[in-house]
Design a protein around this motif. Structure first.
Motif, short mmCIF file in Angstrom:
data_model
loop_
_atom_site.label_atom_id
_atom_site.label_comp_id
_atom_site.label_asym_id
_atom_site.label_seq_id
_atom_site.Cartn_x
_atom_site.Cartn_y
_atom_site.Cartn_z
N GLY A 113 50.46 -11.42 -2.82
CA GLY A 113 48.98 -11.77 -3.09
C GLY A 113 48.42 -10.22 -2.38
N ALA A 114 49.07 -9.06 -2.81
CA ALA A 114 48.48 -7.60 -2.57
C ALA A 114 47.86 -7.35 -3.84
CB ALA A 114 49.57 -6.76 -2.23
N PRO A 115 46.44 -6.72 -3.69
CA PRO A 115 45.61 -6.36 -4.69
C PRO A 115 46.34 -5.31 -5.42
CG PRO A 115 44.66 -5.72 -2.78
CD PRO A 115 45.91 -6.34 -2.38
N LEU A 116 46.01 -5.25 -6.77
CA LEU A 116 46.31 -4.22 -7.51
C LEU A 116 45.27 -4.04 -8.83
CD1 LEU A 116 48.71 -2.36 -8.80
CD2 LEU A 116 49.51 -4.26 -9.77
N LEU A 117 44.89 -2.70 -8.93
CA LEU A 117 43.97 -2.69 -10.06
C LEU A 117 44.93 -1.91 -11.23
CD1 LEU A 117 40.85 -1.02 -8.51
CD2 LEU A 117 41.24 -3.25 -9.28
N VAL A 118 44.49 -2.14 -12.42
CA VAL A 118 45.18 -1.47 -13.57
C VAL A 118 44.15 -0.96 -14.42
CG1 VAL A 118 46.69 -2.07 -15.64
CG2 VAL A 118 47.33 -3.14 -13.46
N LEU A 119 44.29 0.27 -15.04
CA LEU A 119 43.44 0.76 -15.76
C LEU A 119 44.11 0.84 -17.11
CD1 LEU A 119 40.38 2.03 -16.36
CD2 LEU A 119 41.48 3.98 -15.81
N ALA A 120 43.99 0.00 -18.10
CA ALA A 120 44.70 0.07 -19.32
C ALA A 120 43.87 0.72 -20.38
CB ALA A 120 45.02 -1.48 -19.74
N GLN A 121 44.49 1.60 -21.03
CA GLN A 121 44.15 2.48 -22.21
C GLN A 121 44.92 2.50 -23.41
OE1 GLN A 121 40.89 5.43 -19.74
NE2 GLN A 121 42.58 6.34 -21.04
N GLN A 122 44.17 2.37 -24.70
CA GLN A 122 44.97 2.44 -25.70
C GLN A 122 44.33 3.76 -26.65
OE1 GLN A 122 45.14 -1.22 -28.14
NE2 GLN A 122 46.09 -0.01 -29.86
N ARG A 123 45.39 4.56 -26.31
CA ARG A 123 44.91 6.07 -27.10
C ARG A 123 46.34 6.67 -27.08
NH1 ARG A 123 40.89 8.19 -23.06
NH2 ARG A 123 42.63 9.66 -22.45
N PRO A 124 46.40 7.64 -28.03
CA PRO A 124 47.65 8.37 -28.20
C PRO A 124 48.09 9.30 -26.90
CG PRO A 124 46.31 8.80 -30.11
CD PRO A 124 45.53 7.87 -29.05
N LEU A 125 47.14 9.84 -26.34
CA LEU A 125 47.25 10.66 -25.14
C LEU A 125 46.51 10.47 -23.72
CD1 LEU A 125 49.31 12.82 -24.35
CD2 LEU A 125 47.21 14.70 -24.95
N ILE A 126 46.99 10.08 -22.70
CA ILE A 126 46.45 9.85 -21.67
C ILE A 126 46.53 11.11 -20.94
CG2 ILE A 126 46.17 8.34 -19.50
CD1 ILE A 126 46.09 6.85 -22.53
N THR B 253 46.34 0.52 -4.30
CA THR B 253 47.45 0.77 -5.44
C THR B 253 46.95 0.44 -6.81
OG1 THR B 253 48.30 -1.46 -5.28
CG2 THR B 253 49.25 0.12 -3.92
N GLY B 254 47.15 1.36 -7.74
CA GLY B 254 46.83 1.12 -9.05
C GLY B 254 48.05 1.91 -10.14
N ILE B 255 47.53 1.12 -11.17
CA ILE B 255 48.61 1.37 -12.51
C ILE B 255 47.80 1.96 -13.44
CG2 ILE B 255 50.24 0.58 -14.09
CD1 ILE B 255 51.23 -1.37 -11.91
N LEU B 256 48.08 3.12 -13.97
CA LEU B 256 47.47 3.48 -15.32
C LEU B 256 48.48 3.14 -16.56
CD1 LEU B 256 45.08 4.93 -16.79
CD2 LEU B 256 46.41 7.29 -15.96
N LEU B 257 47.95 2.42 -17.33
CA LEU B 257 48.69 1.57 -18.21
C LEU B 257 48.38 2.37 -19.71
CD1 LEU B 257 50.95 -0.49 -18.92
CD2 LEU B 257 49.06 -2.08 -19.10
N ALA B 258 49.35 2.76 -20.29
CA ALA B 258 49.00 3.44 -21.68
C ALA B 258 49.64 2.80 -22.51
CB ALA B 258 50.00 4.92 -21.73
N LEU B 259 48.63 2.13 -23.16
CA LEU B 259 48.96 1.29 -24.44
C LEU B 259 49.30 1.88 -25.72
CD1 LEU B 259 46.37 -1.68 -23.47
CD2 LEU B 259 48.88 -1.91 -22.94
N ASP B 260 50.55 1.85 -26.27
CA ASP B 260 50.49 2.70 -27.52
C ASP B 260 50.30 4.13 -27.34
OD1 ASP B 260 51.52 0.35 -28.66
OD2 ASP B 260 49.46 -0.05 -29.51
N GLY B 261 50.56 4.82 -25.84
CA GLY B 261 50.37 6.22 -25.94
C GLY B 261 51.35 6.81 -24.81
N THR B 262 51.09 8.15 -24.52
CA THR B 262 51.93 8.68 -23.63
C THR B 262 51.00 9.65 -22.55
OG1 THR B 262 52.08 11.02 -25.14
CG2 THR B 262 53.76 9.27 -25.44
N PHE B 263 51.44 9.98 -21.73
CA PHE B 263 50.91 10.67 -20.72
C PHE B 263 51.03 12.28 -20.59
CE2 PHE B 263 51.65 6.65 -18.92
CZ PHE B 263 50.41 6.23 -18.42
N SER B 264 49.93 13.07 -20.69
CA SER B 264 50.04 14.51 -20.84
C SER B 264 50.89 14.84 -19.27
CB SER B 264 48.79 15.09 -20.82
OG SER B 264 48.23 15.14 -19.61
#
Length: 124
Positions: free
Chosen positions: A41-54, A73-84
């Protein structure tokens, strides 16, 4: 032309990972903010992005959003991409919040994030 996930597809992915979907907002054509709760029941924010490079600015955007929503807490979600490298460094430097960088949504309860106590989500 890129094919972007629908809100229904993002909802299915979150539920399949064991989260309860509170809200999904499409912020841009390739960016979504998911407000979820985990199995405890803990809150979580997810920022999802579809880009080649986050990049580092995306990590900072999530940090600012976490502060605005008073969510620990949060998750940065790279959809079909990678993190710099800068994005990874920025996530490590932002110690005031727990931010996880992922390419797939981790199953609820298996996240590397510290467990937050259930709290009321504040939405803008």
């Amino acid at each position: 032309m890129a094919v972007y996930p629908t809100t229904a597809e993002l909802t299915r992915q979150a539920r399949a990972a064991g989260y309860t979907v509170v809200r999904i907002e499409q912020l841009r054509t390739n960016r979504w903010l998911l407000t979820l709760t985990d199995a405890q029941g803990a809150p979580l924010l997810v920022l999802a992005q579809q880009r080649p490079l986050i990049c580092a600015a995306d990590v900072q955007d999530l940090a600012d959003t976490l502060s605005l929503h008073r969510c620990p807490t949060g998750i940065l979600l790279a959809l079909d991409g990678t993190f710099s490298p800068e994005a990874r460094r920025t996530a490590t430097e932002l110690q005031r919040q727990s931010i996880q960088l992922c390419n797939t949504l981790p199953p609820s309860g298996e996240s590397a994030l510290p467990q937050a106590r259930p709290a009321k989500l504040e939405t803008a």
